[in-house]
Write a protein that holds these residues in place. Sequence first.
Motif, PDB file in Angstrom:
ATOM      1  N   ASN A   1       0.734  -1.252   0.185  1.00 24.52           N
ATOM      2  CA  ASN A   1      -0.159   0.228   0.254  1.00 24.52           C
ATOM      3  C   ASN A   1       0.746   1.129   0.146  1.00 24.52           C
ATOM      4  O   ASN A   1       1.865   1.179   0.538  1.00 24.52           O
ATOM      5  N   TYR A   2       0.490   2.114  -0.701  1.00 22.41           N
ATOM      6  CA  TYR A   2       1.077   3.733  -0.383  1.00 22.41           C
ATOM      7  C   TYR A   2       0.116   4.612  -0.326  1.00 22.41           C
ATOM      8  O   TYR A   2      -1.181   4.827  -0.678  1.00 22.41           O
ATOM      9  N   PRO A   3       0.412   5.505   0.650  1.00 23.91           N
ATOM     10  CA  PRO A   3       1.373   5.604   1.561  1.00 23.91           C
ATOM     11  C   PRO A   3       1.576   4.669   2.639  1.00 23.91           C
ATOM     12  O   PRO A   3       0.437   4.244   2.950  1.00 23.91           O
ATOM     13  N   ASN A   4       2.827   4.342   3.131  1.00 23.08           N
ATOM     14  CA  ASN A   4       2.583   3.375   4.325  1.00 23.08           C
ATOM     15  C   ASN A   4       3.918   3.890   5.244  1.00 23.08           C
ATOM     16  O   ASN A   4       4.909   3.683   4.642  1.00 23.08           O
ATOM     17  N   PRO A   5       3.753   4.284   6.395  1.00 18.77           N
ATOM     18  CA  PRO A   5       2.424   4.356   7.063  1.00 18.77           C
ATOM     19  C   PRO A   5       1.580   5.371   6.653  1.00 18.77           C
ATOM     20  O   PRO A   5       1.986   6.130   5.757  1.00 18.77           O
ATOM     21  N   PHE A   6       0.251   5.493   6.899  1.00 11.45           N
ATOM     22  CA  PHE A   6      -0.767   6.279   6.363  1.00 11.45           C
ATOM     23  C   PHE A   6      -1.677   6.798   7.396  1.00 11.45           C
ATOM     24  O   PHE A   6      -1.797   6.139   8.701  1.00 11.45           O
ATOM     25  N   ASN A   7      -2.230   7.959   7.254  1.00  8.77           N
ATOM     26  CA  ASN A   7      -3.354   8.311   7.981  1.00  8.77           C
ATOM     27  C   ASN A   7      -4.126   9.578   7.140  1.00  8.77           C
ATOM     28  O   ASN A   7      -3.519  10.407   6.709  1.00  8.77           O
ATOM     29  N   PRO A   8      -5.705   9.378   7.114  1.00 10.14           N
ATOM     30  CA  PRO A   8      -6.244   8.159   7.479  1.00 10.14           C
ATOM     31  C   PRO A   8      -6.378   7.113   6.260  1.00 10.14           C
ATOM     32  O   PRO A   8      -7.048   6.078   6.488  1.00 10.14           O
ATOM     33  N   SER A   9      -5.914   7.432   5.036  1.00  8.34           N
ATOM     34  CA  SER A   9      -6.286   6.817   3.884  1.00  8.34           C
ATOM     35  C   SER A   9      -4.920   6.370   3.179  1.00  8.34           C
ATOM     36  O   SER A   9      -3.974   6.955   3.118  1.00  8.34           O
ATOM     37  N   THR A  10      -4.959   5.166   2.678  1.00  7.23           N
ATOM     38  CA  THR A  10      -3.991   4.854   1.757  1.00  7.23           C
ATOM     39  C   THR A  10      -4.482   3.963   0.325  1.00  7.23           C
ATOM     40  O   THR A  10      -5.879   3.737   0.253  1.00  7.23           O
ATOM     41  N   LYS A  11      -3.610   3.571  -0.533  1.00  5.80           N
ATOM     42  CA  LYS A  11      -4.216   2.918  -1.840  1.00  5.80           C
ATOM     43  C   LYS A  11      -3.580   1.634  -1.946  1.00  5.80           C
ATOM     44  O   LYS A  11      -2.237   1.370  -1.593  1.00  5.80           O
ATOM     45  N   ILE A  12      -4.096   0.853  -2.271  1.00  5.69           N
ATOM     46  CA  ILE A  12      -3.612  -0.619  -2.532  1.00  5.69           C
ATOM     47  C   ILE A  12      -3.987  -0.859  -3.995  1.00  5.69           C
ATOM     48  O   ILE A  12      -4.957  -1.206  -4.544  1.00  5.69           O
ATOM     49  N   SER A  13      -2.925  -1.664  -4.736  1.00 10.90           N
ATOM     50  CA  SER A  13      -2.809  -2.071  -5.996  1.00 10.90           C
ATOM     51  C   SER A  13      -2.880  -3.463  -6.213  1.00 10.90           C
ATOM     52  O   SER A  13      -2.156  -3.941  -5.244  1.00 10.90           O
ATOM     53  N   PHE A  14      -3.476  -4.057  -6.914  1.00 13.00           N
ATOM     54  CA  PHE A  14      -3.153  -5.502  -7.177  1.00 13.00           C
ATOM     55  C   PHE A  14      -3.689  -5.883  -8.590  1.00 13.00           C
ATOM     56  O   PHE A  14      -4.271  -4.971  -9.544  1.00 13.00           O
ATOM     57  N   ARG A  15      -3.081  -6.970  -9.232  1.00 11.62           N
ATOM     58  CA  ARG A  15      -3.286  -7.709 -10.528  1.00 11.62           C
ATOM     59  C   ARG A  15      -3.745  -9.002 -10.194  1.00 11.62           C
ATOM     60  O   ARG A  15      -3.110  -9.745  -9.551  1.00 11.62           O
ATOM     61  N   ILE A  16      -4.771  -9.217 -11.237  1.00  8.94           N
ATOM     62  CA  ILE A  16      -5.215 -10.651 -11.227  1.00  8.94           C
ATOM     63  C   ILE A  16      -4.869 -11.163 -12.594  1.00  8.94           C
ATOM     64  O   ILE A  16      -5.127 -10.438 -13.804  1.00  8.94           O
ATOM     65  N   ALA A  17      -4.730 -12.620 -12.863  1.00 11.50           N
ATOM     66  CA  ALA A  17      -4.482 -13.194 -14.151  1.00 11.50           C
ATOM     67  C   ALA A  17      -5.597 -13.632 -14.789  1.00 11.50           C
ATOM     68  O   ALA A  17      -5.514 -13.368 -16.087  1.00 11.50           O
ATOM     69  N   GLU A  18      -6.582 -14.046 -14.091  1.00 13.66           N
ATOM     70  CA  GLU A  18      -7.963 -14.691 -14.729  1.00 13.66           C
ATOM     71  C   GLU A  18      -9.133 -14.022 -14.202  1.00 13.66           C
ATOM     72  O   GLU A  18      -8.927 -13.616 -13.002  1.00 13.66           O
TER      73      GLU A  18
END
Length: 960
Positions: A881-898
């Motif tokens: 996640n970015y930023p980390n540490p965070f206050n109060p919100s952060t972003k999480i990225s992910f990728r899926i293959a199927e």
Amino acid sequence: MKNNFILTLLFIVCLSAASFAQLDSVYYLGPAAGNVPSGVTVTLNPMTFDEPISGDPIEIKDLEGPSINGNLENYDPSNLPPYVYTEDKLIKSVNKGTTAQTVILDKWDGIAMTNSIPPDPIMAVGPDHVIACVNSAFRVWDKQGNLLASVNADSWISPVIGSGAFDPQIIYDHYANRWFMLWDWQDSPSQQGWFIISYSDNADPFGTWYMYKMDAKLNGTANSGTWGDFPQIGYDDQAIYINSRSFSWAGYYQYNKIRILDKSVLYASNGGVLPFVDLWSIGRPNVPSDKPDVLEPAICYTPGQGGYFFNTLQNGGVYTIMYKLLNPTSPTPRLRGKTLVVNSYGNAPLAQQLGGGTGIESGGSKHRHSPIVRDNYLYAAHSIANTTNASYSSVRYYKVDLSNASISEQAELGMIGYYYLYPALAIDKDHNILVTFSRSATTEYVGAFVSSKYAADPPGLNPSLILQPGLGNYVVDFGSGRNRWGDYMGIYLDPVNEYDVWTFTEYVRSTNTWGTYVGRILMAAFPGAHAYAESFNVDFGNAQVGATPSTKTVILTNYGQADLVISAINSPVGPFSLLTNLSLPYTLAPYDSVDLDFEFDPANPIVYDELISFTSNDPDFPGFRLKGRGFEINPAVSDILYAVSSAADTGKTFWIDRATGLGTEIGPSNFPSINTATIDPVTNTIYGVIPGTTESDLVKINATGGDAYIIHTLNLGFLVAVACDTNGTVYAGTQAGGIYTVDVNTGVYTQVTTASIQLMSLAFNPLTNELWASSKVAIGQKDKIYKIDLTTGAAILIGETDFNVPTNDLAFDEAGVLFGVIGSPTENGRIIIIDTSTGLGTLLGDTGFQDVRALAYTVNNPTSVDDNNNSLPESFYLAQNYPNPFNPSTKISFRIAEPGIVSLKVFDILGNEVMSLVDEQKPAGLYEVKFDASSLTSGVYFYQLKSGNLVQTKKMVLLK
């Protein structure tokens, strides 16, 4: 009318002789009162950097003074104290036992050569800052040597007058806790001469100053037809004194003038009316026809003992002159004086140097720096002809007993074959003496030196201690034939403890280039135990989480008269450790030292700040404050094209859609100009380069946050290209064509070859391991693409992209497709695909980011997707996640293959689910989710991604 005024004045002076029996009558004109109607308010801002000083070469005026007979009719040196001559020798340090040892505590390069000769270096020191001036510039540092401001003198005085500042002076008035600065200004065609003075409103030099343009032509209110050369300033508890040499507009010496500024009025003026009082046409005591040149005003450290001036003769003689102002802040101040018989001294000759050339001007034997008054003694130093061989020069100092106006010490430091230039002197609270000067010989370039004399020692200076050696032969005359140096040096007592002495001394920085060096000198031990370290704040900077721990060594020294006894050290917590094993209680004798090794091993990407406290018999030694920031370098995701924008786009890291060229921001890089990037195909680490003129920085870039961190500074200027071969070896290229391998663990670099072209970028083809390049071209076709032969450096032209603009960076994918990025700093970066057979480029699309100079591709490598689960397929990925540490919100990225059901959930440290962010059917692709933790408390949380049978979990920290 004028003659009547003179007779009246002489009568008053003669009457005053009976009340001050040790001093004699002095002929002078005045006093006459005048004023400056108004001044202006100016502001000195931190982080002001308007150097370097350039422009036409300027030789500061140095006009011929009077030739005064240096002999006395009834010269009798028999009552003088014994004359002491010390033969100098260069030693590493001066040690007179446990209570007297000269130590260079700190030193750093000062102000480099401007467009002026001579530099006239001068300095002052306050509670927290050091200010040093040379002709056309001044700088402000903190006491750790951090440069806080660098100011063009003409810019500084511009609120009141045009360019032309010279002959700087600066003091820190420890009585009033204010800075006071003076610049001279003169223009013969318009017959204008001014003193530009300014003073701060408190001890902090940053903030409000008040500036005045004082008419140097005036004697009181009358136009004297002269201007004031070589202004020198001194001060005491009552007033500031400006002494200047008055010259006619035709360039002929007339007399010296003293201008008195009552501090109680000066510091209350605040831009309003500023009164002053002048005395001028000052004669030698009892010899009115002699008009001595340069009456150096003293800096007085004892209240009630101020108002002193000191003079030595340019061409030598058998006497010096001391003056004393009585009632300096009254409407009718009076001047008295005394001719002080001394051992004969001669005119200091031109200095010779290693490499020969035109002799360096010594300034003769004229006294050129403020004498010091402390506890009923006056101290002064000047250059003289060596008394054992007049072909060379020496330093002589005097100690004058003010209670009976007589010389109590006179001593010389010299060495046959050597030349001592422009000495300046300071006295600490225990009457230890420190002198700084330039020194040269036919075997030695002009360097910066100091010499000391301890109060308990017999008369005579200790051998020289080198501050900074000269680094080249110096001949700079700007066509005048005069190889100028000086005209004075800087030295100042630290007002905080009155033990540390700071120096600002001239040396040859490189061939035909003057430079200055700042030194902080301790002459004698402090009472009791005194712990000293260069800094008690140890900043580790950035350290990578999970990498080899960072270490720093701090030298702890006891500069006290008593043993330093350390009885306890607190147990470190967190990521900091004291590696040095001290057997407690641990004792450091005076001037002994111990190396303390500290370690920083961060566990999380956060900022750490911790005090490791030491208990000792020095109450002012609390211990060491350790600081550092942990950072994570997450590997690049396979099959992704990354890019970094530069200054015009404030430095952002992003990934690029290879179908459209459009970029999606990952995060800020923390740097304005990462100019090139590459990805190690073995570790998937992103490296970048920040080029500089003399050295360049190698950085790592966090693929999931975009943030970059310097790992090594390389002594390679204009390093513009970086590339990894198929084995993960990092290559770097300079604009001039030098190609090097770089060990990313140690920073050691080795030259491989020199390309036959100037370089813009480099990239290795993963299919052939061949090195490709784009070129830097000033004139001509700018879009050429080459292969580089690493054996010979030959550049083999492939072709041109046909965009006729430079290709800022190159990157290959695993299939051998060559990508490039183009665009000027004022344009959005555009991605092109380059035909490896012809070099022809095809536009893929606009990135949407301006000033893009760095491009890198992650070769498809499934084993490097996640350090925690290397068996996961390359297209299933959960980013940090970015930023980390965070206050109060952060972003999480992910990728899926199927395509399938995807869940992304957040858990507390006990494994309880606290929030579900995603729980739905999703097609294959790259996603970003915002997590708002406003309802949660600070702490460690985990987030987990599930898709089919694949699971990944990462940790994050919420700090409120």
